[in-house]
Write an enzyme that holds these catalytic residues in place. Sequence first.
Site, short mmCIF file in Angstrom:
data_model
loop_
_atom_site.label_atom_id
_atom_site.label_comp_id
_atom_site.label_asym_id
_atom_site.label_seq_id
_atom_site.Cartn_x
_atom_site.Cartn_y
_atom_site.Cartn_z
N ALA A 142 -19.33 22.22 5.78
CA ALA A 142 -19.01 22.56 4.40
C ALA A 142 -18.73 24.06 4.32
O ALA A 142 -19.05 24.83 5.22
CB ALA A 142 -20.17 22.18 3.49
N GLY B 143 -21.41 19.09 7.46
CA GLY B 143 -20.60 18.09 6.78
C GLY B 143 -19.52 17.50 7.65
O GLY B 143 -19.10 16.35 7.44
N GLU C 112 -21.19 14.83 9.57
CA GLU C 112 -21.44 13.71 8.65
C GLU C 112 -20.18 12.91 8.38
O GLU C 112 -20.24 11.68 8.23
CB GLU C 112 -22.04 14.24 7.35
N GLU D 42 -27.70 22.31 9.43
CA GLU D 42 -28.04 22.82 8.09
C GLU D 42 -29.37 23.56 8.04
O GLU D 42 -29.56 24.43 7.20
CB GLU D 42 -28.06 21.66 7.09
#
Length: 257
Positions: A65, A110, A113, A133
């Site tokens: 992200a 992300g 993911e 993260e």
Amino acid sequence: MSWDTVELDVEDGVATLTVDRPDRLNALNLETLAAIEEALAAAEDGDARALVLTGAGEKAFVAGADIEYMRDLSTPEAQAYAELGHRVADAVETFPAPAIAAVNGYAFGGGCELALACDLRVASERAVLGQTEIDLGIVPGWGGTQRLPRLVGDEVARRLIFFGERVDATDALEYGLVGEVVAHDQLDGYVAEMASELASKPAFALRAAKDALNAANETSQAAGLAYERRVWSGLFGTHDQREGMAAFVEKRDPEFE
């Protein structure tokens, strides 16, 4: 449809969705996430029979992200960002055809993911993956805490998330985080062949198989088995079932819709 940070190409039943922010290692900001969501819907509307996700450039699949965007988010803003990320990952997971992640480089946070939401993951020998993260003071927020342990097991998932470990392609293969590792310069061609083969399969049966496999993660075994029975029997009478079995009996190649 066109987007500034995402490219979508649909050809011969294969939709290839490329995150195109190579200068930012394909990091997912709001604009890019929204574009991916729209591109997935467009691919579905285009009757794609296989989906490939990858990143532009030589360094990254999706590096994560957009941290510069996230750093000053309020809790309500972070909630909205998480919901958008979940919608995108869920759209990949429930896409009505098999989805392949062509992991051509960094896949952190992300980005990892997004790969986890795919049905299959093929990595370049240069790929590096991780749920990183924890070192940002947060946890995976787009499905990593749920999808990762189902893929690699509870112990490995906890280690990867607690330590924020970055694993190379060889270790990712050993952990079960990816299914195959290929030479970097062969990745695109290899995945294209996989997607083409999937696109040649009976689409309705593939979708039913994907739905049944996904149900295994959502329900008890008894409920999943009952769902499988309904899906299996419901395919009888379809063109592809009739054609597939007739071709087998007649010793010829099937011609699926």
